[in-house]
Design a protein around this motif. Structure first.
Motif, PDB file in Angstrom:
ATOM      1  N   LEU A 116     -13.975 -10.025  -9.419  1.00 42.49           N
ATOM      2  CA  LEU A 116     -15.203 -10.650  -9.919  1.00 42.49           C
ATOM      3  C   LEU A 116     -16.207 -10.882  -8.797  1.00 42.49           C
ATOM      4  O   LEU A 116     -17.394 -10.605  -8.939  1.00 42.49           O
ATOM      5  N   GLU A 117     -15.722 -11.366  -7.657  1.00 43.66           N
ATOM      6  CA  GLU A 117     -16.625 -11.606  -6.521  1.00 43.66           C
ATOM      7  C   GLU A 117     -17.301 -10.315  -6.103  1.00 43.66           C
ATOM      8  O   GLU A 117     -18.496 -10.282  -5.859  1.00 43.66           O
ATOM      9  N   ARG A 118     -16.553  -9.238  -6.036  1.00 47.05           N
ATOM     10  CA  ARG A 118     -17.111  -7.948  -5.618  1.00 47.05           C
ATOM     11  C   ARG A 118     -18.105  -7.425  -6.651  1.00 47.05           C
ATOM     12  O   ARG A 118     -19.159  -6.914  -6.296  1.00 47.05           O
ATOM     13  N   GLU A 119     -17.755  -7.551  -7.912  1.00 38.45           N
ATOM     14  CA  GLU A 119     -18.607  -7.018  -8.966  1.00 38.45           C
ATOM     15  C   GLU A 119     -19.914  -7.808  -9.095  1.00 38.45           C
ATOM     16  O   GLU A 119     -20.969  -7.237  -9.357  1.00 38.45           O
ATOM     17  N   MET A 120     -19.844  -9.123  -8.891  1.00 38.95           N
ATOM     18  CA  MET A 120     -21.054  -9.950  -8.979  1.00 38.95           C
ATOM     19  C   MET A 120     -22.088  -9.534  -7.934  1.00 38.95           C
ATOM     20  O   MET A 120     -23.272  -9.750  -8.120  1.00 38.95           O
ATOM     21  N   HIS A 121     -21.624  -8.932  -6.843  1.00 35.57           N
ATOM     22  CA  HIS A 121     -22.534  -8.553  -5.762  1.00 35.57           C
ATOM     23  C   HIS A 121     -22.732  -7.042  -5.674  1.00 35.57           C
ATOM     24  O   HIS A 121     -23.176  -6.525  -4.654  1.00 35.57           O
ATOM     25  N   GLY A 122     -22.396  -6.340  -6.764  1.00 39.45           N
ATOM     26  CA  GLY A 122     -22.734  -4.930  -6.888  1.00 39.45           C
ATOM     27  C   GLY A 122     -21.856  -3.959  -6.113  1.00 39.45           C
ATOM     28  O   GLY A 122     -22.260  -2.819  -5.910  1.00 39.45           O
ATOM     29  N   ASN A 123     -20.680  -4.367  -5.686  1.00 36.22           N
ATOM     30  CA  ASN A 123     -19.797  -3.434  -4.986  1.00 36.22           C
ATOM     31  C   ASN A 123     -19.103  -2.514  -5.980  1.00 36.22           C
ATOM     32  O   ASN A 123     -18.815  -2.905  -7.111  1.00 36.22           O
ATOM     33  N   SER A 124     -18.829  -1.300  -5.551  1.00 37.26           N
ATOM     34  CA  SER A 124     -18.229  -0.329  -6.473  1.00 37.26           C
ATOM     35  C   SER A 124     -16.793  -0.709  -6.859  1.00 37.26           C
ATOM     36  O   SER A 124     -16.362  -0.435  -7.966  1.00 37.26           O
ATOM     37  N   ALA A 125     -16.058  -1.300  -5.944  1.00 37.73           N
ATOM     38  CA  ALA A 125     -14.708  -1.789  -6.278  1.00 37.73           C
ATOM     39  C   ALA A 125     -14.869  -3.199  -6.832  1.00 37.73           C
ATOM     40  O   ALA A 125     -15.221  -4.117  -6.110  1.00 37.73           O
ATOM     41  N   GLY A 126     -14.625  -3.346  -8.120  1.00 38.12           N
ATOM     42  CA  GLY A 126     -14.831  -4.647  -8.766  1.00 38.12           C
ATOM     43  C   GLY A 126     -13.625  -5.067  -9.581  1.00 38.12           C
ATOM     44  O   GLY A 126     -12.478  -4.827  -9.199  1.00 38.12           O
ATOM     45  N   ILE A 127     -13.887  -5.675 -10.708  1.00 38.17           N
ATOM     46  CA  ILE A 127     -12.834  -6.224 -11.558  1.00 38.17           C
ATOM     47  C   ILE A 127     -11.798  -5.160 -11.934  1.00 38.17           C
ATOM     48  O   ILE A 127     -10.599  -5.380 -11.798  1.00 38.17           O
ATOM     49  N   ARG A 128     -12.251  -4.008 -12.386  1.00 39.58           N
ATOM     50  CA  ARG A 128     -11.311  -2.978 -12.829  1.00 39.58           C
ATOM     51  C   ARG A 128     -10.411  -2.515 -11.694  1.00 39.58           C
ATOM     52  O   ARG A 128      -9.199  -2.352 -11.868  1.00 39.58           O
ATOM     53  N   THR A 129     -10.987  -2.316 -10.517  1.00 41.32           N
ATOM     54  CA  THR A 129     -10.203  -1.836  -9.377  1.00 41.32           C
ATOM     55  C   THR A 129      -9.166  -2.862  -8.950  1.00 41.32           C
ATOM     56  O   THR A 129      -7.970  -2.551  -8.821  1.00 41.32           O
ATOM     57  N   TYR A 130      -9.606  -4.093  -8.719  1.00 43.62           N
ATOM     58  CA  TYR A 130      -8.689  -5.119  -8.220  1.00 43.62           C
ATOM     59  C   TYR A 130      -7.639  -5.503  -9.263  1.00 43.62           C
ATOM     60  O   TYR A 130      -6.481  -5.715  -8.919  1.00 43.62           O
ATOM     61  N   ALA A 131      -8.027  -5.560 -10.534  1.00 46.26           N
ATOM     62  CA  ALA A 131      -7.051  -5.867 -11.579  1.00 46.26           C
ATOM     63  C   ALA A 131      -6.020  -4.750 -11.689  1.00 46.26           C
ATOM     64  O   ALA A 131      -4.822  -5.013 -11.857  1.00 46.26           O
ATOM     65  N   ALA A 132      -6.460  -3.510 -11.569  1.00 45.62           N
ATOM     66  CA  ALA A 132      -5.523  -2.387 -11.635  1.00 45.62           C
ATOM     67  C   ALA A 132      -4.554  -2.404 -10.451  1.00 45.62           C
ATOM     68  O   ALA A 132      -3.365  -2.123 -10.608  1.00 45.62           O
ATOM     69  N   VAL A 133      -5.053  -2.762  -9.275  1.00 48.65           N
ATOM     70  CA  VAL A 133      -4.189  -2.804  -8.088  1.00 48.65           C
ATOM     71  C   VAL A 133      -3.132  -3.902  -8.221  1.00 48.65           C
ATOM     72  O   VAL A 133      -1.944  -3.668  -7.981  1.00 48.65           O
ATOM     73  N   THR A 134      -3.544  -5.117  -8.600  1.00 47.86           N
ATOM     74  CA  THR A 134      -2.564  -6.203  -8.732  1.00 47.86           C
ATOM     75  C   THR A 134      -1.593  -5.930  -9.877  1.00 47.86           C
ATOM     76  O   THR A 134      -0.393  -6.160  -9.746  1.00 47.86           O
ATOM     77  N   LEU A 135      -2.107  -5.421 -10.978  1.00 41.93           N
ATOM     78  CA  LEU A 135      -1.262  -5.096 -12.121  1.00 41.93           C
ATOM     79  C   LEU A 135      -0.266  -3.992 -11.766  1.00 41.93           C
ATOM     80  O   LEU A 135       0.933  -4.101 -12.043  1.00 41.93           O
ATOM     81  N   GLY A 136      -0.749  -2.933 -11.145  1.00 43.15           N
ATOM     82  CA  GLY A 136       0.127  -1.827 -10.756  1.00 43.15           C
ATOM     83  C   GLY A 136       1.189  -2.249  -9.754  1.00 43.15           C
ATOM     84  O   GLY A 136       2.363  -1.882  -9.885  1.00 43.15           O
ATOM     85  N   ALA A 137       0.795  -3.029  -8.763  1.00 46.18           N
ATOM     86  CA  ALA A 137       1.763  -3.494  -7.760  1.00 46.18           C
ATOM     87  C   ALA A 137       2.830  -4.367  -8.421  1.00 46.18           C
ATOM     88  O   ALA A 137       4.025  -4.236  -8.124  1.00 46.18           O
ATOM     89  N   ALA A 138       2.405  -5.249  -9.315  1.00 42.28           N
ATOM     90  CA  ALA A 138       3.368  -6.104 -10.021  1.00 42.28           C
ATOM     91  C   ALA A 138       4.284  -5.265 -10.907  1.00 42.28           C
ATOM     92  O   ALA A 138       5.502  -5.473 -10.930  1.00 42.28           O
ATOM     93  N   LEU A 139       3.719  -4.309 -11.628  1.00 42.99           N
ATOM     94  CA  LEU A 139       4.514  -3.478 -12.531  1.00 42.99           C
ATOM     95  C   LEU A 139       5.558  -2.664 -11.773  1.00 42.99           C
ATOM     96  O   LEU A 139       6.740  -2.660 -12.136  1.00 42.99           O
ATOM     97  N   PHE A 140       5.148  -1.981 -10.713  1.00 40.76           N
ATOM     98  CA  PHE A 140       6.112  -1.205  -9.926  1.00 40.76           C
ATOM     99  C   PHE A 140       7.205  -2.106  -9.359  1.00 40.76           C
ATOM    100  O   PHE A 140       8.386  -1.757  -9.385  1.00 40.76           O
ATOM    101  N   THR A 141       6.813  -3.271  -8.854  1.00 38.21           N
ATOM    102  CA  THR A 141       7.799  -4.189  -8.279  1.00 38.21           C
ATOM    103  C   THR A 141       8.751  -4.700  -9.350  1.00 38.21           C
ATOM    104  O   THR A 141       9.976  -4.757  -9.136  1.00 38.21           O
ATOM    105  N   LEU A 142       8.229  -5.050 -10.511  1.00 42.89           N
ATOM    106  CA  LEU A 142       9.079  -5.529 -11.604  1.00 42.89           C
ATOM    107  C   LEU A 142      10.051  -4.458 -12.085  1.00 42.89           C
ATOM    108  O   LEU A 142      11.207  -4.759 -12.391  1.00 42.89           O
ATOM    109  N   ILE A 143       9.598  -3.224 -12.127  1.00 41.90           N
ATOM    110  CA  ILE A 143      10.502  -2.136 -12.503  1.00 41.90           C
ATOM    111  C   ILE A 143      11.646  -2.064 -11.496  1.00 41.90           C
ATOM    112  O   ILE A 143      12.820  -1.946 -11.873  1.00 41.90           O
ATOM    113  N   GLY A 144      11.319  -2.166 -10.223  1.00 38.53           N
ATOM    114  CA  GLY A 144      12.345  -2.139  -9.186  1.00 38.53           C
ATOM    115  C   GLY A 144      13.300  -3.309  -9.267  1.00 38.53           C
ATOM    116  O   GLY A 144      14.513  -3.150  -9.095  1.00 38.53           O
ATOM    117  N   ILE A 145      12.765  -4.479  -9.547  1.00 37.67           N
ATOM    118  CA  ILE A 145      13.594  -5.686  -9.664  1.00 37.67           C
ATOM    119  C   ILE A 145      14.581  -5.566 -10.813  1.00 37.67           C
ATOM    120  O   ILE A 145      15.720  -6.014 -10.720  1.00 37.67           O
TER     121      ILE A 145
END
Length: 158
Positions: free
Chosen positions: A25-54
């Motif tokens: 949100l902070e990035r998107e509010m200031h017009g950066n190309s990496a915003g909500i979708r990018t950061y949410a996908a990264v945290t979600l993907g990292a959690a998902l891969f880790t949970l699969i491993g666990i």
């Protein structure tokens, strides 16, 4: 897999998604190309891969997966960073490093480290927002005045 466990995993993925969205949100509010979708996908993907491993029968899988998340996000970050030789500036360091840190938030959520994940999210958000505070801008200008680059290659990051 038991439905109850799967619902707990869905809740963890939701937490990772929300925390990543807050960072983005902070990035998107200031017009950066990496915003909500990018950061949410990264945290979600990292959690998902880790949970699969666990939740596999291989007790070492999660550790290997986390190590590969760190490496993979590092390669993603390397693709974001570039140097503008004409202006002597380096771009993308903050985005690359904050995406890397956001992946760690997702891993922390997967390991039920919610206080750590929330604290890290707040810290990352603060670091990304720092250059919008007047006191920081003044301090940064003061520091920049004390350091005179010896060559154009020693430019500033944006």
């Amino acid at each position: 897999m038991d439905t109850k466990i799967e619902l707990i995993i869905v809740a963890q993925l939701t937490v990772a998604f929300i925390l990543g969205s807050i960072i983005g949100l902070e990035r998107e509010m200031h017009g950066n190309s990496a915003g909500i979708r990018t950061y949410a996908a990264v945290t979600l993907g990292a959690a998902l891969f880790t949970l699969i491993g666990i939740h596999t029968t291989d007790i070492t899988a999660a550790g290997r997966i986390v190590a590969n998340i760190v490496t993979g996000i590092g390669f993603l970050g390397a693709g974001i960073i570039y140097k503008d030789n004409a202006k002597g500036l380096i771009h993308g360091l903050t985005t690359a490093s904050s995406i890397w840190a956001a992946a760690a938030v997702g891993v922390a959520v997967a390991y039920n480290m919610y206080i750590i994940a929330i604290s890290a999210t707040i810290a990352i958000y603060f670091l990304l927002a720092l250059h919008h505070f007047r006191w920081y801008i003044k301090l940064n200008k003061k520091w920049a005045g004390k350091h005179i680059p010896s060559s154009p290659e020693e430019g500033h990051e944006h």
